[in-house]
Write a protein that holds these residues in place. Sequence first.
Motif, PDB file in Angstrom:
ATOM      1  N   MET A   1       0.845  -1.198   0.000  1.00 48.33           N
ATOM      2  CA  MET A   1       0.000   0.000   0.000  1.00 48.33           C
ATOM      3  C   MET A   1       0.881   1.249   0.000  1.00 48.33           C
ATOM      4  O   MET A   1       1.732   1.407   0.876  1.00 48.33           O
ATOM      5  CB  MET A   1      -0.925   0.001   1.222  1.00 48.33           C
ATOM      6  N   LYS A   2       0.685   2.128  -0.978  1.00 49.67           N
ATOM      7  CA  LYS A   2       1.432   3.371  -1.039  1.00 49.67           C
ATOM      8  C   LYS A   2       0.689   4.467  -0.278  1.00 49.67           C
ATOM      9  O   LYS A   2      -0.527   4.571  -0.355  1.00 49.67           O
ATOM     10  CB  LYS A   2       1.633   3.800  -2.493  1.00 49.67           C
ATOM     11  N   SER A   3       1.450   5.273   0.440  1.00 49.13           N
ATOM     12  CA  SER A   3       0.840   6.383   1.177  1.00 49.13           C
ATOM     13  C   SER A   3       0.871   7.653   0.327  1.00 49.13           C
ATOM     14  O   SER A   3       1.832   7.903  -0.400  1.00 49.13           O
ATOM     15  CB  SER A   3       1.583   6.625   2.493  1.00 49.13           C
ATOM     16  N   VAL A   4      -0.200   8.430   0.427  1.00 48.69           N
ATOM     17  CA  VAL A   4      -0.316   9.692  -0.303  1.00 48.69           C
ATOM     18  C   VAL A   4      -0.592  10.795   0.712  1.00 48.69           C
ATOM     19  O   VAL A   4      -1.648  10.807   1.358  1.00 48.69           O
ATOM     20  CB  VAL A   4      -1.447   9.651  -1.353  1.00 48.69           C
ATOM     21  N   ALA A   5       0.360  11.710   0.877  1.00 47.36           N
ATOM     22  CA  ALA A   5       0.183  12.841   1.793  1.00 47.36           C
ATOM     23  C   ALA A   5      -0.417  14.008   1.025  1.00 47.36           C
ATOM     24  O   ALA A   5       0.189  14.500   0.066  1.00 47.36           O
ATOM     25  CB  ALA A   5       1.518  13.235   2.414  1.00 47.36           C
ATOM     26  N   ILE A   6      -1.591  14.434   1.420  1.00 45.94           N
ATOM     27  CA  ILE A   6      -2.269  15.547   0.742  1.00 45.94           C
ATOM     28  C   ILE A   6      -2.180  16.788   1.623  1.00 45.94           C
ATOM     29  O   ILE A   6      -2.706  16.818   2.735  1.00 45.94           O
ATOM     30  CB  ILE A   6      -3.736  15.206   0.434  1.00 45.94           C
ATOM     31  N   VAL A   7      -1.472  17.791   1.124  1.00 45.43           N
ATOM     32  CA  VAL A   7      -1.245  19.035   1.854  1.00 45.43           C
ATOM     33  C   VAL A   7      -2.341  20.034   1.480  1.00 45.43           C
ATOM     34  O   VAL A   7      -2.544  20.332   0.302  1.00 45.43           O
ATOM     35  CB  VAL A   7       0.148  19.605   1.520  1.00 45.43           C
ATOM     36  N   ILE A   8      -3.031  20.556   2.498  1.00 41.93           N
ATOM     37  CA  ILE A   8      -4.170  21.446   2.266  1.00 41.93           C
ATOM     38  C   ILE A   8      -3.971  22.743   3.057  1.00 41.93           C
ATOM     39  O   ILE A   8      -4.308  22.822   4.245  1.00 41.93           O
ATOM     40  CB  ILE A   8      -5.501  20.782   2.684  1.00 41.93           C
ATOM     41  N   PRO A   9      -3.406  23.790   2.442  1.00 42.67           N
ATOM     42  CA  PRO A   9      -3.318  25.092   3.115  1.00 42.67           C
ATOM     43  C   PRO A   9      -4.725  25.620   3.402  1.00 42.67           C
ATOM     44  O   PRO A   9      -5.591  25.606   2.527  1.00 42.67           O
ATOM     45  CB  PRO A   9      -2.592  25.971   2.096  1.00 42.67           C
ATOM     46  N   SER A  10      -4.937  26.096   4.622  1.00 44.05           N
ATOM     47  CA  SER A  10      -6.292  26.502   5.031  1.00 44.05           C
ATOM     48  C   SER A  10      -6.240  27.828   5.775  1.00 44.05           C
ATOM     49  O   SER A  10      -5.584  27.942   6.812  1.00 44.05           O
ATOM     50  CB  SER A  10      -6.918  25.430   5.943  1.00 44.05           C
ATOM     51  N   HIS A  11      -6.936  28.812   5.237  1.00 49.50           N
ATOM     52  CA  HIS A  11      -7.058  30.108   5.900  1.00 49.50           C
ATOM     53  C   HIS A  11      -8.538  30.463   5.982  1.00 49.50           C
ATOM     54  O   HIS A  11      -9.186  30.714   4.963  1.00 49.50           O
ATOM     55  CB  HIS A  11      -6.294  31.182   5.126  1.00 49.50           C
ATOM     56  N   ASN A  12      -9.077  30.444   7.192  1.00 49.99           N
ATOM     57  CA  ASN A  12     -10.503  30.714   7.420  1.00 49.99           C
ATOM     58  C   ASN A  12     -11.381  29.774   6.594  1.00 49.99           C
ATOM     59  O   ASN A  12     -12.221  30.208   5.804  1.00 49.99           O
ATOM     60  CB  ASN A  12     -10.835  32.173   7.113  1.00 49.99           C
ATOM     61  N   GLU A  13     -11.183  28.484   6.775  1.00 49.09           N
ATOM     62  CA  GLU A  13     -11.923  27.455   6.034  1.00 49.09           C
ATOM     63  C   GLU A  13     -12.694  26.545   6.995  1.00 49.09           C
ATOM     64  O   GLU A  13     -12.798  25.338   6.784  1.00 49.09           O
ATOM     65  CB  GLU A  13     -10.965  26.614   5.187  1.00 49.09           C
ATOM     66  N   GLU A  14     -13.264  27.128   8.044  1.00 48.26           N
ATOM     67  CA  GLU A  14     -13.949  26.362   9.085  1.00 48.26           C
ATOM     68  C   GLU A  14     -15.016  25.435   8.518  1.00 48.26           C
ATOM     69  O   GLU A  14     -15.104  24.255   8.889  1.00 48.26           O
ATOM     70  CB  GLU A  14     -14.567  27.331  10.093  1.00 48.26           C
ATOM     71  N   GLU A  15     -15.827  25.936   7.611  1.00 47.10           N
ATOM     72  CA  GLU A  15     -16.928  25.139   7.063  1.00 47.10           C
ATOM     73  C   GLU A  15     -16.452  24.109   6.048  1.00 47.10           C
ATOM     74  O   GLU A  15     -17.084  23.068   5.869  1.00 47.10           O
ATOM     75  CB  GLU A  15     -17.971  26.060   6.425  1.00 47.10           C
ATOM     76  N   ASN A  16     -15.339  24.403   5.379  1.00 44.10           N
ATOM     77  CA  ASN A  16     -14.880  23.522   4.310  1.00 44.10           C
ATOM     78  C   ASN A  16     -14.011  22.371   4.791  1.00 44.10           C
ATOM     79  O   ASN A  16     -13.878  21.367   4.086  1.00 44.10           O
ATOM     80  CB  ASN A  16     -14.104  24.341   3.264  1.00 44.10           C
ATOM     81  N   VAL A  17     -13.410  22.491   5.969  1.00 42.06           N
ATOM     82  CA  VAL A  17     -12.511  21.439   6.465  1.00 42.06           C
ATOM     83  C   VAL A  17     -13.194  20.076   6.532  1.00 42.06           C
ATOM     84  O   VAL A  17     -12.688  19.084   5.986  1.00 42.06           O
ATOM     85  CB  VAL A  17     -11.908  21.834   7.830  1.00 42.06           C
ATOM     86  N   PRO A  18     -14.347  19.937   7.192  1.00 39.88           N
ATOM     87  CA  PRO A  18     -14.981  18.616   7.240  1.00 39.88           C
ATOM     88  C   PRO A  18     -15.456  18.138   5.867  1.00 39.88           C
ATOM     89  O   PRO A  18     -15.472  16.926   5.594  1.00 39.88           O
ATOM     90  CB  PRO A  18     -16.167  18.811   8.192  1.00 39.88           C
ATOM     91  N   LEU A  19     -15.805  19.073   4.973  1.00 36.70           N
ATOM     92  CA  LEU A  19     -16.283  18.700   3.648  1.00 36.70           C
ATOM     93  C   LEU A  19     -15.152  18.132   2.793  1.00 36.70           C
ATOM     94  O   LEU A  19     -15.314  17.097   2.133  1.00 36.70           O
ATOM     95  CB  LEU A  19     -16.916  19.904   2.957  1.00 36.70           C
ATOM     96  N   ILE A  20     -13.999  18.794   2.797  1.00 38.25           N
ATOM     97  CA  ILE A  20     -12.880  18.312   1.984  1.00 38.25           C
ATOM     98  C   ILE A  20     -12.351  16.992   2.532  1.00 38.25           C
ATOM     99  O   ILE A  20     -11.975  16.088   1.772  1.00 38.25           O
ATOM    100  CB  ILE A  20     -11.753  19.379   1.904  1.00 38.25           C
ATOM    101  N   HIS A  21     -12.381  16.842   3.852  1.00 35.79           N
ATOM    102  CA  HIS A  21     -11.931  15.577   4.441  1.00 35.79           C
ATOM    103  C   HIS A  21     -12.861  14.445   4.059  1.00 35.79           C
ATOM    104  O   HIS A  21     -12.415  13.349   3.664  1.00 35.79           O
ATOM    105  CB  HIS A  21     -11.851  15.707   5.964  1.00 35.79           C
ATOM    106  N   ALA A  22     -14.168  14.683   4.152  1.00 31.96           N
ATOM    107  CA  ALA A  22     -15.142  13.649   3.796  1.00 31.96           C
ATOM    108  C   ALA A  22     -15.014  13.270   2.319  1.00 31.96           C
ATOM    109  O   ALA A  22     -15.099  12.090   1.962  1.00 31.96           O
ATOM    110  CB  ALA A  22     -16.551  14.138   4.102  1.00 31.96           C
ATOM    111  N   ALA A  23     -14.793  14.267   1.459  1.00 33.40           N
ATOM    112  CA  ALA A  23     -14.655  13.998   0.028  1.00 33.40           C
ATOM    113  C   ALA A  23     -13.401  13.178  -0.252  1.00 33.40           C
ATOM    114  O   ALA A  23     -13.414  12.272  -1.104  1.00 33.40           O
ATOM    115  CB  ALA A  23     -14.609  15.318  -0.744  1.00 33.40           C
TER     116      ALA A  23
END
Length: 307
Positions: A1-23
Motif C-alpha cells: 500500500m502506497k501512502s499519499v500525503a495531501i497538503v491542504i493550506p487553510s485560511h478561514n476554512e472552518e466550514e470547508n474542512v470537514p467537507l474536503i476531508h469527507a470527500a
Amino acid sequence: MKSVAIVIPSHNEEENVPLIHAALVETFAKLPEYRLLTWFINDGSTDGTLAAIKKVQQEDGDVHFIDMSRSFGKEAGMYAGLSTAKADLYAVMDADLQDPPTMIPDMLAGIEDGYDMVGAARTDRTGEPPIRSFFSNMFYKVMNKISDTPIIPGARDFRIMTQQVVDAVLAMSETNRFSKGIFGWVGFKTKYLPYTNVERQHGQTSWNFGSLLQYSIDGIVDFSDAPLKFVSWLGIISFIAAFIALIFIVVRAAIYGDPTAGWPSMVSIFLMIGGIQLFAVGILGRYIGRIFLEVKNRPIFIAKEIK
C-alpha cells in the motif's frame, strides 16, 4: 500500500474542512491500494478552522496538521506541508473544494504510467468576474513570452508528485515563492488533466484583484528579468529621441530663429523623462527588495504546533 500525503493550506476554512476531508475519504475508499494521509496547514485563521481540523483529527488518526504562528501565505503553507509530511507520494490542493478530489484517481493513474507529476488545469473560468478572467489569461500569455519557465494556462497548484519532485521543489528554498513557476522550473515528466471550473463551496476567498495582481507581479519578477531589459531599452530609446529632438531644435533656431520661449515644451519633456526614471527605479527597487529579503535568510514559516 502506497501512502499519499495531501497538503491542504487553510485560511478561514472552518466550514470547508470537514467537507474536503469527507470527500477525500470517499475518494480513497475506492483506492484500496493507497493510504490517505491528510495534512491541514492552518495559516493564521481567525475563525474556527483549527478547531474544525482538530475535530476531524479525533475521528481520523491519519489526519495531521500544522498550526502556523501567524499567516505566512499559501505558498509558505505548501512548503510547510511538503517539508513536514512523510509519504510515498505527495499532493497539494485547496480546502474550498475548487480542486475536485474526484480527479485524484486519474492523477494517480498518471503517476503509475510513469509521470513524475500530474496536475490539473482549468479549461474555463465560469463563475469568475470577466475582468479577472481577462487579466488572468493575459498574465499567462505575457509570462510565457518573457520567461524561460513554462507555465500552463489555467494550471492549478492541485497536483500529485513523486518524492523526487518534492525534493527538488524543497531545494528551492527562496523566501519569495511562486509555486506555479517553481513546479515548471524543476522540470520532470509532467502531465496536466483538464477540468471545468468548480465554484467555491463556503466562505469568501482571500484572493481579490489587488492580491492577484501582486501575485502576478511577484511571478514575473521571480522568474524573468524582462522588466529590467525593458527599462534599459526604454532608456536608450528616450536618449535617442531626446538627441534627435535637440538637433531639430538647434537647426530650427539657426534657420528661423527662436522668437518665443519654449518653457512649456521643456517642462513637458522634463516631466516625461522624470517619469521614465522613476518607473525604472521602481522596477529596480522590486528586484533589490527581493535580494534584501532573500539575504536575510528568514525561515519560510514558523510552526506553533505540529501534530
